[in-house]
Design a protein around this motif. Sequence first.
Motif, mmCIF file in Angstrom:
data_model
loop_
_atom_site.group_PDB
_atom_site.id
_atom_site.type_symbol
_atom_site.label_atom_id
_atom_site.label_comp_id
_atom_site.label_asym_id
_atom_site.label_seq_id
_atom_site.Cartn_x
_atom_site.Cartn_y
_atom_site.Cartn_z
ATOM 1 N N GLN A 54 -20.016 -7.561 8.034
ATOM 2 C CA GLN A 54 -21.423 -7.527 7.976
ATOM 3 C C GLN A 54 -21.771 -6.385 6.867
ATOM 4 O O GLN A 54 -23.069 -6.222 6.721
ATOM 5 C CB GLN A 54 -21.949 -6.643 9.258
ATOM 6 C CG GLN A 54 -21.756 -7.391 10.523
ATOM 7 C CD GLN A 54 -22.093 -6.653 11.783
ATOM 8 O OE1 GLN A 54 -22.584 -5.636 11.693
ATOM 9 N NE2 GLN A 54 -21.381 -6.995 12.853
ATOM 10 N N LEU A 55 -20.884 -6.041 6.029
ATOM 11 C CA LEU A 55 -21.244 -5.178 4.740
ATOM 12 C C LEU A 55 -21.524 -6.112 3.911
ATOM 13 O O LEU A 55 -21.775 -7.076 3.631
ATOM 14 C CB LEU A 55 -19.895 -4.563 4.272
ATOM 15 C CG LEU A 55 -19.164 -3.462 5.236
ATOM 16 C CD1 LEU A 55 -18.006 -3.088 4.741
ATOM 17 C CD2 LEU A 55 -20.014 -2.356 5.626
ATOM 18 N N PRO A 56 -22.804 -5.254 2.918
ATOM 19 C CA PRO A 56 -23.291 -6.116 1.766
ATOM 20 C C PRO A 56 -22.751 -6.143 0.849
ATOM 21 O O PRO A 56 -21.479 -5.362 0.554
ATOM 22 C CB PRO A 56 -24.603 -4.980 1.605
ATOM 23 C CG PRO A 56 -24.020 -3.609 2.091
ATOM 24 C CD PRO A 56 -23.284 -3.965 3.329
ATOM 25 N N GLY A 57 -23.005 -7.221 0.090
ATOM 26 C CA GLY A 57 -22.237 -7.601 -1.164
ATOM 27 C C GLY A 57 -21.073 -8.621 -1.284
ATOM 28 O O GLY A 57 -20.611 -8.986 -2.130
ATOM 29 N N ILE A 58 -20.982 -8.886 0.119
ATOM 30 C CA ILE A 58 -19.654 -10.003 0.518
ATOM 31 C C ILE A 58 -20.183 -11.498 0.076
ATOM 32 O O ILE A 58 -21.444 -11.903 0.404
ATOM 33 C CB ILE A 58 -19.494 -10.127 1.821
ATOM 34 C CG1 ILE A 58 -18.651 -8.574 2.152
ATOM 35 C CG2 ILE A 58 -18.405 -10.830 2.043
ATOM 36 C CD1 ILE A 58 -18.237 -8.346 3.621
ATOM 37 N N ALA A 59 -19.201 -12.103 -0.654
ATOM 38 C CA ALA A 59 -19.843 -13.457 -0.930
ATOM 39 C C ALA A 59 -19.706 -14.490 0.400
ATOM 40 O O ALA A 59 -19.075 -14.118 1.235
ATOM 41 C CB ALA A 59 -18.794 -14.163 -2.025
ATOM 42 N N ALA A 60 -20.459 -15.584 0.127
ATOM 43 C CA ALA A 60 -20.396 -16.375 1.339
ATOM 44 C C ALA A 60 -20.145 -17.867 0.857
ATOM 45 O O ALA A 60 -20.243 -18.345 -0.148
ATOM 46 C CB ALA A 60 -21.901 -16.293 1.907
ATOM 47 N N THR A 61 -19.505 -18.551 1.972
ATOM 48 C CA THR A 61 -19.229 -19.918 1.517
ATOM 49 C C THR A 61 -20.404 -20.941 1.822
ATOM 50 O O THR A 61 -21.717 -20.268 1.876
ATOM 51 C CB THR A 61 -18.189 -20.475 2.943
ATOM 52 O OG1 THR A 61 -19.186 -20.546 4.141
ATOM 53 C CG2 THR A 61 -17.014 -19.838 2.785
ATOM 54 N N PRO A 62 -20.377 -22.120 1.228
ATOM 55 C CA PRO A 62 -21.739 -23.031 1.036
ATOM 56 C C PRO A 62 -22.385 -23.037 2.523
ATOM 57 O O PRO A 62 -23.522 -23.064 2.743
ATOM 58 C CB PRO A 62 -21.333 -24.198 0.604
ATOM 59 C CG PRO A 62 -20.105 -23.895 -0.250
ATOM 60 C CD PRO A 62 -19.436 -22.848 0.571
ATOM 61 N N GLU A 63 -21.511 -22.951 3.689
ATOM 62 C CA GLU A 63 -21.985 -22.982 4.975
ATOM 63 C C GLU A 63 -22.641 -21.484 5.463
ATOM 64 O O GLU A 63 -23.024 -21.323 6.605
ATOM 65 C CB GLU A 63 -20.966 -23.315 5.815
ATOM 66 C CG GLU A 63 -20.166 -24.674 5.654
ATOM 67 C CD GLU A 63 -19.309 -24.823 4.582
ATOM 68 O OE1 GLU A 63 -19.189 -25.713 3.838
ATOM 69 O OE2 GLU A 63 -18.917 -23.986 4.151
ATOM 70 N N GLY A 64 -22.520 -20.636 4.548
ATOM 71 C CA GLY A 64 -23.070 -19.371 5.135
ATOM 72 C C GLY A 64 -22.045 -18.301 5.722
ATOM 73 O O GLY A 64 -22.510 -17.307 6.272
#
Length: 390
Positions: free
Chosen positions: A81-91
């Motif tokens: 839940q920390l900010p700044g983490i990348a995400a996959t195309p699925e979120g």
Amino acid sequence: MGVPLRYNLRNLVERKGATIMTAVGIGLTVAVLVTSIAMTTGMAAVFAGSGHPAQVLVLRKSADAELSSTVSEEQYQLVRQLPGIAATPEGEPMVSPEGLTIVSLTSLTHPDGMNVTVRGLLPIGVKMRQSATLKRGRWNEPGKREIVAGEGIAARYPGARVGSKLEFGRGEWEVVGEFADGDSAANSELWTDLYQLRGDFEQTGGSNSALVRLQSPGSVESFAGEVEADQRLNLSAIPERTYYENLTKSSSGVMLQFIGFFVAVVMAIGAGFAATNTMYAAVARRGREIGTLRSLGFSRSAILVSFVFESVCLALIGGVLGCLIALPLNNLSAGIGNWQTFSEMAFKFQITPSAILYGLLFAATIGLVGGFLPAWSASRKGIVAAMREA
């Protein structure tokens, strides 16, 4: 006026026995040095090729290795839940919980077995290692007792090749694939499903670490500081590449490198004495030649330079021989233990042009140091005294 170079080269050819013996001694010294450099270069390539610049490894505070760390399920969910983490195309946040286990595998070189790392991870963990590609077979399916082996392990351990079965935990695991991840440390691991690995070793939850992909490499430091400051987590974060760099310092290869250089220096001293004795013998036998050269007008400094040059040429012959002795080791796979992971790491000897250059410079130094005193002795001979020598 300098002494013609062909004069020295001809003398090396005429004294075949002494030349060969001295060259072999120097060659063995250079071979040890070049091999030590090749090992160090190969190990450095493994760790330099490990890790992504935008990824951090989250560990328990005060833990310096994944194996000694624990990250609970609750901590893992908080990290996601920390900010700044990348995400996959699925979120999906790119956070991979990973568990490590050490198992013993037998090989032709280690019939009693060597420790190998088994890494449990989820499909997201494989996605985050974008450079990992299948060489044979297929990726393991979640929830099944299936293993994919790094190419370094598959090459050294017949039991870890595609189609084989490994026995650890509660039973057999089928090796369904072999992968390669550049020159990274992942090639020395076995990968399987995290939950299946936990169940086999009766681990109720959690993992050893969490691998986190950030949105940009520039946010690594700030993210690590945020993890450290979060009182809920009690975790620390370290850039993935820094983590593997630190493993280099703890590898037993550092000790082997020191031993290799120490042996090379000791052998160099012996080779230097051999070169000195060879050149002293040459000076003793060539008294009349030296007297003739002096009578023809060659100066003492020309004689000095000539004999030093001859000694360096002799040493360089040995240097070339030593490089040729070490050359078959190039790209040869080997394994070495790591004191932090308690497992073997596969690497390849890398004999680079710089390693060969260092070997030749080392040989030239032996020849220069070993030949100076005999050359000085030759240059000090008087014309009449030299001509009278038998």
